[in-house]
Design an enzyme around this catalytic site. Structure first.
Site, PDB file in Angstrom:
ATOM      1  CD  GLU A  47      -2.193   1.258   3.033  1.00 34.54           C
ATOM      2  OE1 GLU A  47      -1.534   0.723   3.960  1.00 34.54           O
ATOM      3  OE2 GLU A  47      -3.288   1.814   3.214  1.00 34.54           O
ATOM      4  CG  ASN A 110      -4.750   4.082   0.550  1.00 35.68           C
ATOM      5  OD1 ASN A 110      -4.061   3.498  -0.280  1.00 35.68           O
ATOM      6  ND2 ASN A 110      -4.529   4.001   1.857  1.00 35.68           N
ATOM      7  CE  LYS A 127      -7.028   1.339   3.997  1.00 38.79           C
ATOM      8  NZ  LYS A 127      -5.718   1.688   4.575  1.00 38.79           N
ATOM      9  CD  GLU A 146      -5.197   4.800   5.816  1.00 37.13           C
ATOM     10  OE1 GLU A 146      -5.776   4.480   4.763  1.00 37.13           O
ATOM     11  OE2 GLU A 146      -4.684   3.981   6.598  1.00 37.13           O
ATOM     12  CB  CYS A 172      -3.850  -1.566   4.775  1.00 39.39           C
ATOM     13  SG  CYS A 172      -3.067  -1.582   6.409  1.00 39.39           S
ATOM     14  CG  ASN A 197       2.088   1.533   4.657  1.00 37.89           C
ATOM     15  OD1 ASN A 197       3.217   1.997   4.667  1.00 37.89           O
ATOM     16  ND2 ASN A 197       1.453   1.287   3.524  1.00 37.89           N
TER      17      ASN A 197
HETATM   18  N1  CDT Z   1      -2.861   1.475   6.577  1.00 37.28           N
HETATM   19  C1  CDT Z   1      -3.778   0.899   7.375  1.00 37.28           C
HETATM   20  O1  CDT Z   1      -4.920   0.679   6.978  1.00 37.28           O
HETATM   21  N2  CDT Z   1      -3.374   0.574   8.615  1.00 37.28           N
HETATM   22  C2  CDT Z   1      -4.270   0.062   9.596  1.00 37.28           C
HETATM   23  C3  CDT Z   1      -3.886   0.552  10.948  1.00 37.28           C
HETATM   24  C4  CDT Z   1      -4.995   0.400  11.886  1.00 37.28           C
HETATM   25  S1  CDT Z   1      -4.701   1.196  13.416  1.00 37.28           S
HETATM   26  C5  CDT Z   1      -5.422   2.740  13.161  1.00 37.28           C
HETATM   27  C6  CDT Z   1      -4.320  -1.461   9.612  1.00 37.28           C
HETATM   28  O2  CDT Z   1      -5.419  -1.988   9.669  1.00 37.28           O
HETATM   29  O3  CDT Z   1      -3.299  -2.116   9.595  1.00 37.28           O
END
Ligand code: CDT
Length: 398
Positions: A47, A110, A127, A146, A172, A197
């Site tokens: 991502e 995204n 996304k 985000e 993600c 990420n």
């Molecule tokens: N990039 C992304 O979607 N990261 C989220 C972090 C969640 S914590 C706010 C994830 O689900 O890995």
């Protein structure tokens, strides 16, 4: 002959704020070459793979925010990656921040794209599950903005016929939500590609660090198994300007088993020779709704859900079959099954007794292990030899 696809996941180590797009594209190209050298025809990148994970930074100046977005794809800085893909005959999944104009308004997503082996973009996903917050949290160790920087994806969870398979994408946080997988599963997905990420810390609630990796793998493995699909998951990981993210890039088999897993938190390529028919026996047995649900479920919502499955059963018999699925118990009317199953599948195929040319299993098995309809299938295929890490891939040998 079994359908196979050599596929790789290209995990990225940290990208710092000061790193240029050109330097990142060079890293992606080096990993694409490595994957190709091991026989891969499809590579999954993370991502937001072209920049640092910028939602961790609070920014108010729109011009500063837009530095992280791509206005065209490919653009001048990303074109070399597309050219290399075409030259090598290697397709890819790439995540990036998309700035686009729709009906006269600017929108920011995204996004991930699916690029075929000839360098053409054949699919796009925006996304849907955007995590984090939109306001500034000065007390938090870092931001997760985000919700502030991106619009919610407006194109749903789709699948594409690509790489001689049925391929879906998500990004993600989507992987944590069952509907992400189910919506693609109901469209007959065979490979789900995803980049992520994931910070090692949940800023909203204190939780033990090991749970971050556990929930990541749990989501991939459950999504893979319950939809009988291969999952290719690529991390951007390590500490970006001091902010750490988990690694754990993985390739998960339709059985739910981890077939390969990255060991580092740096740029690393892992690969597996995907057997695209490995999931077929699950669709025909454990998850064959036509077989498992002869009676209409009592609950109204469940009934509607199972109707969707039945449509899918028909779809799967077309999508997943290289060897055609033929019902030997089909009555001359072509609409119902002589074995007495009440399930009336769409078209004229019956899921109750498919003959598997690939040696897969048949849901028409009797207790003695033979098929009611005379199918010679011998039961579930064994899992392919699973292997770790890239570099020298015995199963991909060239
Ligand atoms: N990039 C992304 O979607 N990261 C989220 C972090 C969640 S914590 C706010 C994830 O689900 O890995």
């Amino acid at each position: 002959m079994a359908r196979k696809l050599h596929a790789a996941v290209a995990q990225l180590g940290p990208i710092h704020l000061a790193d240029s797009r050109a330097s990142v594209v060079k890293r992606l190209m080096a990993m694409m070459r490595e994957a190709h050298g091991c026989g891969a025809r499809f590579v999954v990148f993370p991502e937001l793979a072209l920049t640092t994970f910028f939602p961790r930074w609070w920014m108010t100046d729109q011009a500063e925010i837009d530095r992280f977005f791509e206005r065209e794809m490919p653009g001048p800085e990303t074109r070399p990656l597309f050219d290399l893909a075409r030259d090598l005959g290697v397709g890819f999944y790439l995540g990036y921040a998309e700035l686009t104009q729709e009906k006269g308004d600017l929108h920011r997503y995204n996004t991930s794209i699916l690029v075929e082996r000839d360098g053409r973009i054949v699919g796009r996903y925006r996304k849907i599950h955007l995590p984090g917050h939109s306001e500034h949290l000065p007390e938090a160790p870092f931001q997760h903005l985000e919700k502030r920087y991106f619009d919610v994806g407006n194109e749903g969870f789709r699948v594409w016929r690509a790489f001689d398979a049925v391929v879906g994408m998500c990004i993600c946080n989507d992987r944590r939500w069952p509907e992400t997988w189910r919506v693609m599963g109901l469209q007959g997905v065979e490979i789900v590609a995803l980049g992520y990420n994931t910070p090692i810390e949940n800023i909203h609630h204190r939780e033990p660090e090991h749970l971050r990796m556990f929930h990541h793998l749990l989501s991939l493995q459950a999504g893979a198994y319950q939809n009988a699909a291969w999952v290719l998951a690529a991390a951007k990981c390590g500490a970006e300007d001091g902010f750490a993210m988990i690694g754990g890039s993985a390739i998960v088999a339709p059985t739910g088993e981890i077939a390969a897993r990255a060991l580092s938190e740096e740029d690393e390529v892992i690969g597996v020779d995907l057997d695209l028919e490995l999931g077929d026996y699950l669709r025909r047995t454990v998850f064959a709704h036509g077989l498992q649900f002869r009676e209409a479920p009592p609950d109204r919502a469940l009934r509607a859900y199972h109707r969707a499955h039945r449509r899918q059963d028909g779809g799967l018999s077309r999508a997943a079959s290289s060897g055609a699925i033929v019902c030997r118990g089909r009555a001359s009317s072509g609409r119902s099954c002589r074995q007495g199953g009440r399930y009336r599948p769409p078209r004229d195929s019956c899921r109750i007794a498919p003959r598997s040319d690939a040696g897969g299993s048949c849901p028409g098995f009797r207790a003695d292990g033979r098929c009611r309809a005379g199918c010679r299938s011998t039961g579930p295929r064994s899992a392919p030899s699973l292997r770790r890490r890239g570099g020298s891939w015995p199963s991909l040998g060239r």
